[in-house]
Scaffold this active site. Structure first.
Site, PDB file in Angstrom:
ATOM      1  N   HIS A  74       8.697  70.080  30.170  1.00 53.29           N
ATOM      2  CA  HIS A  74      10.149  70.348  30.547  1.00 53.29           C
ATOM      3  C   HIS A  74      10.224  71.693  30.175  1.00 53.29           C
ATOM      4  O   HIS A  74       9.714  72.372  28.933  1.00 53.29           O
ATOM      5  CB  HIS A  74      11.010  69.399  29.968  1.00 53.29           C
ATOM      6  CG  HIS A  74      11.139  67.963  30.484  1.00 53.29           C
ATOM      7  ND1 HIS A  74      12.049  67.106  30.199  1.00 53.29           N
ATOM      8  CD2 HIS A  74      10.171  67.390  31.058  1.00 53.29           C
ATOM      9  CE1 HIS A  74      11.826  66.081  30.841  1.00 53.29           C
ATOM     10  NE2 HIS A  74      10.592  66.171  31.433  1.00 53.29           N
TER      11      HIS A  74
ATOM     12  N   GLU B  88      12.565  73.186  28.379  1.00 51.76           N
ATOM     13  CA  GLU B  88      13.129  73.489  27.119  1.00 51.76           C
ATOM     14  C   GLU B  88      12.048  73.414  26.055  1.00 51.76           C
ATOM     15  O   GLU B  88      11.845  74.191  25.214  1.00 51.76           O
ATOM     16  CB  GLU B  88      14.018  72.157  26.763  1.00 51.76           C
ATOM     17  CG  GLU B  88      15.482  72.294  27.491  1.00 51.76           C
ATOM     18  CD  GLU B  88      15.314  71.318  28.500  1.00 51.76           C
ATOM     19  OE1 GLU B  88      14.220  71.246  29.393  1.00 51.76           O
ATOM     20  OE2 GLU B  88      16.374  70.535  28.796  1.00 51.76           O
TER      21      GLU B  88
ATOM     22  N   CYS C 108      17.360  66.284  28.363  1.00 49.66           N
ATOM     23  CA  CYS C 108      17.089  64.810  28.409  1.00 49.66           C
ATOM     24  C   CYS C 108      16.897  64.356  27.179  1.00 49.66           C
ATOM     25  O   CYS C 108      16.881  65.307  25.935  1.00 49.66           O
ATOM     26  CB  CYS C 108      15.733  64.474  29.381  1.00 49.66           C
ATOM     27  SG  CYS C 108      14.274  65.062  28.691  1.00 49.66           S
TER      28      CYS C 108
ATOM     29  N   CYS D 271      14.073  66.274  25.228  1.00 48.45           N
ATOM     30  CA  CYS D 271      14.415  67.531  25.026  1.00 48.45           C
ATOM     31  C   CYS D 271      15.220  67.836  23.902  1.00 48.45           C
ATOM     32  O   CYS D 271      15.283  68.754  23.137  1.00 48.45           O
ATOM     33  CB  CYS D 271      14.593  68.688  26.242  1.00 48.45           C
ATOM     34  SG  CYS D 271      13.272  68.483  27.204  1.00 48.45           S
TER      35      CYS D 271
HETATM   36 ZN   LIG Z   1      13.661  67.200  29.099  1.00 53.11          ZN
END
Ligand SMILES: [Zn+2]
Length: 158
Positions: free
Chosen positions: A63, A65, A93, A96
């Site tokens: 992801h 991040e 999410c 993250c």
């Molecule tokens: Zn994430």
């Protein structure tokens, strides 16, 4: 669910969000959902960029991040990103949000809310869970409409 930041949004966060939006757009050719992130040093200097690379790399943890945090830590030589700000186009999410807490960033600034999976106030509020001993500040809705539109446009073509 409101922004924790007093006063107006600093222009530097909008500038960083524009960078994150450009980074997010670069995820699309590989078929990745456009999400982009930027880590700012306490001085406001850009330390790192990241974009969603799940499809590009076949990595479920890739992801925006997580990649931006790893690169910021590599750039500073320090896993603690004390005083840093992570700017991301979409609400983080759970994974993250956990990484943000682990990295000790001072603040997360995000654009679009994620009502289906957001862990910074929408579905969960992991980053500000009172049981954790590090709780980053959360600022939501910075260039929120532009961030949401980028995602909507992507999913419209799918
Ligand atoms: Zn994430």
């Amino acid at each position: 669910m409101q922004s924790a930041a007093p006063g107006p949004v600093p222009e530097s966060w909008r500038d960083a969000m524009r960078l994150a939006l450009a980074e997010a757009a670069a995820a699309v050719p590989a078929g990745d959902v456009p999400v982009g992130a930027v880590v700012l040093a306490p001085s406001g200097e850009v330390l790192s960029l990241g974009r969603n690379e799940r499809e590009a790399t076949g990595d479920p943890t890739a992801h925006a991040e997580v990649l931006a945090l790893r690169r910021a830590a590599a750039a500073t030589g320090e896993w603690r990103l004390t005083g840093c700000t992570l700017v991301v186009t979409l609400e983080p999410c759970v994974m993250c949000a956990g990484a943000l807490v682990q990295s000790r960033v001072a603040r997360v600034v995000y654009g679009a809310d994620d009502e289906k999976a957001g862990a910074a106030g929408s579905l969960w509020d992991l980053v500000r869970d009172q049981r954790l001993n590090h709780r980053p500040e959360v600022v939501r809705g910075v260039l929120g409409e532009e961030c949401a539109e980028q995602l909507t446009a992507f999913f419209r073509t799918r």
